[in-house]
Motif scaffolding. Sequence first.
Motif, PDB file in Angstrom:
ATOM      1  N   ARG A 163     221.562  36.269 -38.690  1.00 22.91           N
ATOM      2  CA  ARG A 163     221.511  36.419 -37.342  1.00 22.91           C
ATOM      3  C   ARG A 163     222.826  36.390 -36.623  1.00 22.91           C
ATOM      4  N   LEU A 165     225.416  36.352 -33.552  1.00 23.80           N
ATOM      5  CA  LEU A 165     225.284  35.858 -31.983  1.00 23.80           C
ATOM      6  C   LEU A 165     226.657  36.251 -31.539  1.00 23.80           C
ATOM      7  N   GLY A 172     223.640  32.613 -34.912  1.00 17.24           N
ATOM      8  CA  GLY A 172     222.379  32.924 -34.053  1.00 17.24           C
ATOM      9  C   GLY A 172     221.272  32.090 -34.571  1.00 17.24           C
ATOM     10  N   GLY A 173     220.224  32.009 -33.946  1.00 20.98           N
ATOM     11  CA  GLY A 173     219.195  31.149 -33.869  1.00 20.98           C
ATOM     12  C   GLY A 173     219.349  29.666 -33.632  1.00 20.98           C
ATOM     13  N   ARG A 174     219.622  29.609 -32.347  1.00 24.23           N
ATOM     14  CA  ARG A 174     219.978  28.279 -31.793  1.00 24.23           C
ATOM     15  C   ARG A 174     218.919  27.202 -31.706  1.00 24.23           C
ATOM     16  N   VAL A 175     217.657  27.679 -31.324  1.00 20.23           N
ATOM     17  CA  VAL A 175     216.576  26.605 -31.376  1.00 20.23           C
ATOM     18  C   VAL A 175     215.963  26.467 -32.740  1.00 20.23           C
ATOM     19  N   THR A 176     216.368  27.521 -33.793  1.00 18.53           N
ATOM     20  CA  THR A 176     215.963  27.422 -35.205  1.00 18.53           C
ATOM     21  C   THR A 176     216.913  26.146 -35.539  1.00 18.53           C
ATOM     22  N   LEU A 198     211.379  30.552 -37.510  1.00 20.94           N
ATOM     23  CA  LEU A 198     210.946  30.949 -36.230  1.00 20.94           C
ATOM     24  C   LEU A 198     210.879  32.267 -36.072  1.00 20.94           C
ATOM     25  N   HIS A 247     218.877  41.112 -31.902  1.00 18.59           N
ATOM     26  CA  HIS A 247     217.945  41.145 -30.796  1.00 18.59           C
ATOM     27  C   HIS A 247     218.537  40.370 -29.427  1.00 18.59           C
ATOM     28  N   HIS A 249     219.139  38.144 -26.670  1.00 23.23           N
ATOM     29  CA  HIS A 249     219.235  36.728 -26.777  1.00 23.23           C
ATOM     30  C   HIS A 249     218.959  36.038 -25.334  1.00 23.23           C
ATOM     31  N   GLN A 250     218.014  35.015 -25.607  1.00 15.68           N
ATOM     32  CA  GLN A 250     217.624  34.500 -24.304  1.00 15.68           C
ATOM     33  C   GLN A 250     218.595  33.480 -23.890  1.00 15.68           C
ATOM     34  N   LEU A 255     215.784  29.046 -23.800  1.00 12.90           N
ATOM     35  CA  LEU A 255     215.795  28.580 -25.004  1.00 12.90           C
ATOM     36  C   LEU A 255     215.317  26.998 -25.023  1.00 12.90           C
ATOM     37  N   MET A 258     211.799  27.096 -24.684  1.00 15.13           N
ATOM     38  CA  MET A 258     211.428  27.428 -26.065  1.00 15.13           C
ATOM     39  C   MET A 258     211.163  26.075 -26.740  1.00 15.13           C
TER      40      MET A 258
HETATM   41  O1  LIG Z   1     215.113  31.745 -33.228  1.00 19.36           O
HETATM   42  C1  LIG Z   1     215.697  30.917 -32.211  1.00 19.36           C
HETATM   43  O2  LIG Z   1     216.509  30.130 -32.683  1.00 19.36           O
HETATM   44  C2  LIG Z   1     215.781  31.719 -31.068  1.00 19.36           C
HETATM   45  O3  LIG Z   1     215.259  32.623 -31.010  1.00 19.36           O
HETATM   46  C3  LIG Z   1     217.463  31.765 -30.381  1.00 19.36           C
HETATM   47  O4  LIG Z   1     218.149  32.568 -31.146  1.00 19.36           O
HETATM   48  P1  LIG Z   1     219.598  33.048 -30.742  1.00 19.36           P
HETATM   49  O5  LIG Z   1     220.289  31.930 -30.610  1.00 19.36           O
HETATM   50  O6  LIG Z   1     220.139  34.153 -31.814  1.00 19.36           O
HETATM   51  O7  LIG Z   1     219.439  33.758 -29.443  1.00 19.36           O
END
Ligand SMILES: O=C(O)[C@H](O)COP(=O)(O)O
Length: 325
Positions: A163, A165, A172-176, A198, A247, A249-250, A255, A258
Amino acid sequence: MLEEVKRWLERRSWSADDRPLDRLLAAKRQAGPAGSVSVVLPALNEEATVGAIVETIRRELMTEAVPLVDELVVVDSGSSDRTSEVAAAAGARVVHRDTVLPRLPALPGKGEVLWRSLLVTRGEIVAFADSDLREFKSRFVSGILGPLLTDPEVHLVKAMYDRPLGTSSEQGGRVTELVARPLLNLHWPLLAGFVQPLGGEYAVRRSLLERLAFPVGYGIELGMLVDSLDLVGLDALAQVDVGVRFHRHQDGQALGRMAATIYRTAQVRLSRGHLVRPVITQFDRTECGFEPTVHEVPSEERPPMLSIPEYRRLRGTPEAGRVVA
Ligand SMILES: O=C(O)[C@H](O)COP(=O)(O)O
Ligand SMILES: O=c1ccn([C@@H]2O[C@H](COP(=O)(O)OP(=O)(O)O[C@H]3O[C@H](CO)[C@@H](O)[C@H](O)[C@H]3O)[C@@H](O)[C@H]2O)c(=O)[nH]1
């Protein structure tokens, strides 16, 4: 890591390359109705990307030579842009969330439209994918269908991927990383092996989906994993490497909301009925300093689809089996 998780990683983690298309098609033919596949794309203002995703799936997985996917439905989540028109022009069936089960006004959120999609699709396997993906590859769908078509003991398959970023290739996947993975590791360590818990790309047998409660917002992925573990056990869950995912990114505040929603989903499962104030306060700098804004964290969940009479009539199912309520 738990020994069970190590064993699960060896048994239930694959690459999309492990199951070539011709093998999937043969397995689907052999499975008969149990191998019918619906693809659902939830979409809220995705006119920029949804068309290319629909075209790719239709061109590569819905032809006479490769009839892997039987139907492709875009569920419009209340878009104000041309998402519906673009998706329809690309060849998807488009359903607006408000037209499904109109006796229950739609709640905002992604989980809500996934829940409603069960009423407008027929496949015994339902594959979900986000509609904001760029450089979309059909292996995002065929990859996650593979284990379901070839192994009757598998009930849910999540995609895993790199992922990027910005310019960083893997962050990427900050919330993850900051919320979901710590929560899962601490409270549901059996799920610690999921690389992308996620991720929005996963395929699930309908017989499982219809027994699950659906958090209406972004809690749906964490809720589904936790409840599926409870209903069908770890060995029925799997993951497949499909490559790299790009994708939209928010921003940090979106986030944050979220993350709060996901935390709330976990909290509901950890202690049903525990009283908390499900709100998150965020701050914006204004001329007068930092201004707080309070957002509600959605806690609503839709009940398992099997408890909805319209759905049981549609499917000819007389009674609800074991469900997560
Ligand atoms: O899955 C996530 O953690 C969020 O979708 C954020 O993803 P991002 O940090 O790649 O924007
Ligand atoms: O109210 C909504 C919000 C989003 N979406 C769609 O859902 C998909 C994913 O939404 P997005 O805002 O792009 O999510 P991400 O920021 O990428 O969040 C990740 O993490 C979420 C929480 O687990 C998952 O729901 C997502 O699929 C996953 O990509 C997209 O197609 C959206 O158009 C809706 O249909 N309705």
